[in-house]
Design a protein around this motif. Structure first.
Motif, PDB file in Angstrom:
ATOM      1  N   THR A   1     -13.334 -41.037   3.404  1.00  0.00           N
ATOM      2  CA  THR A   1     -14.112 -42.193   3.165  1.00  0.00           C
ATOM      3  C   THR A   1     -14.521 -41.889   1.641  1.00  0.00           C
TER       4      THR A   1
ATOM      5  N   ARG B   1     -20.683 -46.349   3.576  1.00  0.00           N
ATOM      6  CA  ARG B   1     -19.388 -45.466   3.801  1.00  0.00           C
ATOM      7  C   ARG B   1     -19.823 -44.455   4.840  1.00  0.00           C
TER       8      ARG B   1
ATOM      9  N   LEU C   1     -19.793 -45.745   7.953  1.00  0.00           N
ATOM     10  CA  LEU C   1     -18.347 -46.072   8.624  1.00  0.00           C
ATOM     11  C   LEU C   1     -17.930 -44.522   8.969  1.00  0.00           C
ATOM     12  N   ALA C   2     -18.085 -43.358   8.011  1.00  0.00           N
ATOM     13  CA  ALA C   2     -17.490 -42.130   8.347  1.00  0.00           C
ATOM     14  C   ALA C   2     -18.398 -41.642   9.596  1.00  0.00           C
TER      15      ALA C   2
ATOM     16  N   LEU D   1     -11.156 -50.217   1.048  1.00  0.00           N
ATOM     17  CA  LEU D   1     -11.327 -48.954   1.910  1.00  0.00           C
ATOM     18  C   LEU D   1     -11.368 -49.236   3.409  1.00  0.00           C
TER      19      LEU D   1
ATOM     20  N   ILE E   1      -8.219 -47.213   5.565  1.00  0.00           N
ATOM     21  CA  ILE E   1      -8.638 -46.318   6.352  1.00  0.00           C
ATOM     22  C   ILE E   1      -8.063 -46.893   7.811  1.00  0.00           C
TER      23      ILE E   1
END
Lengths: 355, 261
Positions: A121, A141, A144-145, A175, A179
Motif C-alpha cells: 500500500t 491507505r 485499506l491495509a 492503487l 492491489i
C-alpha cells in the motif's frame, strides 16, 4: 477463495425496507461495484455482508457457505468504511496489526505481514507515525491495509474515494486497481460516482431505489442500458418513442432497421448517447435542426438542438456552433439503443440481435 | 506571552489560598496585629506526625481506600449507564436523567439520614461498605453525567470496524471502547475520587465514628481550636487530592474528553 453470492436479499433499516430482492454473484478475483445514488441502500448491503446488519430476508453465501447468524468476526468478509476510522490510540503499524492481534496471530508472523502490506500500500516508513500525523490519503491507505493484511475472502469497500480530493482520488483508484489485480481479492465496492465505477470495475451493479436494475460490464451499462432509468443514470438524455413494423423502428427522427426486435406494433423507447450523434452538412445528415443553446465543456461542446419534432442533445468536439445556427444531424443506426418491452428482459440492440 | 500571563493568574488563584495555610502550619506564635508569625516553629507538624501520627496515617489510608473504591465503582456503573444514555433512545430517558440528578439536588443530610435506617437494617451501617455506598449516591451521578457526555459524541462505527476486522464483542469493549473513552473515564474517576475524598457529613452519619476518614479527623482536630495543627492537617488532606488532579491533568480539557484525542 472468494466467492460471494447474494440471493433474494432484503434489508430493512430504521423500520423501512431499503433493499429489495437483491440477487448478485461476485466471482473469484472480481471487482464488482455497486453503483447508485446516495440513499439507494448500497452501504447497508455491505454491512449485511460484513455481518453488521442482519438482512430481513434472503441469504448471503461466502465461498459457498451461508453466513446467516455468523457474527462479523467469524466471516471472512472485511469491510473498509467510508471514513478511515483509524484507532487514535494506536500508531500506523498497530492499526494495521489490529485484526491480526484479535485473531491471535504470532507477533513475528504479524510483523512480517504488516511489513508486506505496508509495502503493497506504499506506506513503508510511516509505520511508527501517529494516525493524526499522516495525510487523509495515507489514512485511507492505512484503512485499506488494515483490511488487506487479514487476507479476507471478500473485501468490502464503502466509497473508498469519496473523502479524497480529485488528485488523490485518482492515485487511490489506481492503487486499489493495482492491489486488486495483484492480490486477486474478491472485492465488492460501493460508489455513487458513475465515472469512478466505469473506470475501476470489472462489472457494475446499478442500484436504483433499493433494487438492482442492471448488472454487467462497464461497457454494457454504458452502451446497452436495459431501460431509460439506467440510461439516464449514465447521462443519457436523448429519448424518443417509435413503433416497430416489420423489423423497422419508425419514429419522428426517421426509420431505422431493427432486425432483432420481434415486438411488432408496440410503442418502444429508444435512446442515443449525445456523443454518438454526428453533425454534418450534406444529405447524409437527414435531420435538420437549429442550435438553441451551446455550452463549452473544454474537450467537447454540448449543444441543445431543436429539430422538427424533438429536441436532441449533442456532444461534439466542434466549438464553433453558436446558438441560432442551423445544423444537420445523423443518428448512426448502430448507436441507437431500443429498449426492450418491459415484460421481456432480453437485450435488444438494433444491430446485435439477441440470442 | 498572553497565555503565560493567564496561566500565572490561574496558578496564583489556585495557590494563594494555601499561603495562610502554610504560614499557620509553620507558626509557633502568631497574634492579631502581626502580618507574619512572631515565632516560626514545627510544633504543629510534631503533633501531626508524632502525637496524632498513627491516627492520621490510619485516616489517610481509610480515605484513600474509600475514595478509590468509590471511584472504581462509579466508573464501573458510569460507563455502561453513560453508554446507554449517550447512544440509545429509549422511553423514560428524561425521567431517568431527573432521577440521576436527585442525589445532587436533595441535601446530602436527607439522603444520608434516610439511607442510614436502611443500612442499619441491612447491617452495613458503620462499615466500610456502608460509607462507600453512601459516597456513591453523590459520586455515581457525576460519573454517569460525564460518561453520558462522552458517549453522545462517540462514533459507534469504530466498534463496527473493529468487529469487521475480527474482534469479538468482549475484545471490542476492552480494546476499542475503553481506550477511545479513556480520557473521559479518567475524568469521571477523578471527579468521583475528589468528591468522595471531601465527604464529611455522610461519612459521619453512616460511618458513625467507626470509619474515620481524613475529613472526620480534620474536623475533630479543628474543634480543638489549635490553628497551626488544623492548618498542618489541612495540608496533609489536600496533597493527595492535588496529586490525583496532577496525575490526570493531561486528560482534562473537552477535546480529549470527547474521545477525539
Amino acid at each position: 477463495m472468494g466467492v460471494l453470492a447474494l440471493s433474494d436479499l432484503a434489508i430493512a433499516y430504521g423500520g423501512e425496507t431499503v433493499v429489495h430482492g437483491l440477487s448478485l454473484d461476485v466471482s473469484e478475483g472480481e471487482l464488482l461495484s455497486l453503483l447508485g445514488p446516495s440513499g439507494a441502500g448500497k452501504t447497508t448491503i455491505l454491512k449485511a455482508v460484513a455481518g453488521l446488519l442482519p438482512p430481513a430476508r434472503g441469504d448471503i453465501r461466502i465461498d459457498g457457505r451461508t453466513v446467516r447468524g455468523l457474527p462479523p468476526e467469524k466471516r471472512s468478509a472485511v469491510m473498509v468504511f467510508q471514513n478511515p476510522l483509524l484507532f487514535p490510540f494506536m500508531n500506523v503499524a498497530q492499526n494495521i496489526g489490529f485484526g491480526l492481534r484479535m485473531q491471535g496471530v504470532a507477533p513475528d508472523e504479524a510483523r512480517r505481514r504488516i511489513r508486506d502490506i505496508l509495502e503493497l500500500t506504499r506506506l513503508s516508513g510511516l509505520e511508527g507515525r501517529r494516525v493524526n500525523e499522516i495525510s487523509g490519503g495515507q489514512q485511507q491507505r492505512v484503512a485499506l491495509a488494515r483490511a488487506l493484511v487479514l487476507k479476507p475472502s471478500i473485501l468490502l469497500l464503502d466509497e473508498p474515494l469519496s473523502n479524497l480530493d480529485a488528485n488523490l482520488r485518482q492515485q487511490m483508484r489506481d492503487l486499489i486497481q493495482d492491489i486488486q489485480s495483484e492480490t486477486r481479492v474478491t472485492t465488492l465496492l460501493v460508489t455513487h460516482d458513475q465515472s469512478e465505477a466505469l473506470m475501476i470495475s470489472h462489472r457494475i451493479g446499478l442500484l436504483l431505489s433499493g433494487r438492482l436494475r442492471q448488472v454487467g460490464t462497464p461497457k454494457d451499462l454504458y452502451h446497452r442500458p436495459v431501460d431509460r432509468d439506467v440510461a439516464e443514470f449514465f447521462g443519457g438524455c436523448n429519448f424518443f418513442t417509435g413503433r416497430i413494423r416489420q423489423g423497422v423502428f419508425g419514429c419522428e427522427l426517421g426509420s431505422f432497421p431493427a432486425p432483432g426486435i420481434s415486438a411488432n406494433g408496440q410503442h418502444l423507447t429508444a435512446t442515443i448517447r449525445p456523443e454518438d450523434i454526428l453533425i454534418g452538412a450534406d444529405s447524409d445528415y437527414p435531420i435538420s435542426g437549429r442550435v438553441r443553446r451551446a455550452s463549452f465543456e473544454g474537450a467537447a461542446t454540448r449543444l441543445w438542438v431543436d429539430c422538427d419534432a424533438v429536441s436532441l442533445v449533442v456532444l461534439t468536439p466542434r466549438s464553433d456552433l453558436a446558438p441560432g445556427r442551423p445544423v444537420r444531424l445523423r443518428l448512426p443506426v448502430e448507436k441507437i439503443r431500443i429498449f426492450p418491452p418491459k415484460k421481456e428482459s432480453a437485450s435488444a440492440d438494433v444491430n446485435q440481435p439477441s440470442p | 506571552m498572553k497565555r503565560q500571563l493567564f496561566g500565572g493568574v490561574v496558578a496564583a488563584a489556585v495557590l494563594l489560598p494555601f499561603v495562610p495555610l502554610g504560614l499557620w502550619a509553620f507558626s509557633h506564635r502568631w497574634y492579631f496585629p502581626q502580618v507574619l508569625p512572631e515565632q516560626w516553629g514545627l510544633r504543629a507538624w510534631g503533633y501531626v506526625f508524632g502525637t496524632a501520627g498513627t491516627q492520621l496515617t490510619d485516616a489517610l489510608v481509610q480515605s484513600v481506600l474509600v475514595a478509590t473504591a468509590t471511584a472504581a465503582l462509579s466508573v464501573a456503573g458510569g460507563v455502561p449507564a453513560g453508554r446507554a444514555l449517550g447512544l440509545y433512545h429509549f422511553r423514560g430517558k428524561d425521567l431517568l436523567s431527573m432521577v440521576l440528578m436527585l442525589p445532587i439536588l436533595v441535601p446530602a443530610l436527607c439522603v444520608a439520614m434516610g439511607l442510614h435506617l436502611w443500612m442499619l437494617k441491612l447491617g452495613i451501617a458503620a462499615s466500610f461498605v456502608g460509607v462507600v455506598l453512601i459516597h456513591l449516591t453523590a459520586c455515581l451521578p457525576y460519573a454517569v453525567f460525564v460518561m453520558w457526555g462522552v458517549f453522545s459524541n462517540y462514533n459507534l462505527e469504530f466498534e463496527h470496524q473493529a468487529r469487521s476486522l475480527g474482534a469479538s464483542s468482549v475484545q471490542v469493549a476492552f480494546q476499542v471502547m475503553i481506550p477511545l473513552t479513556f480520557p473521559g473515564i479518567v475524568v469521571a474517576a477523578l471527579f468521583s475520587f475528589l468528591l468522595s475524598w471531601s465527604q464529611y457529613l455522610s461519612t459521619l452519619i453512616i460511618g458513625g465514628g467507626k470509619v474515620v476518614t481524613l475529613p472526620i479527623l480534620l474536623f475533630a482536630l479543628m474543634g480543638s481550636g489549635d490553628r497551626p495543627v488544623a492548618a498542618a492537617v489541612s495540608i496533609v488532606f489536600v496533597i493527595p487530592a492535588l496529586a490525583a488532579l496532577a496525575a490526570s491533568a493531561r486528560y482534562l480539557g473537552s477535546r480529549r474528553m470527547m474521545g477525539t484525542w
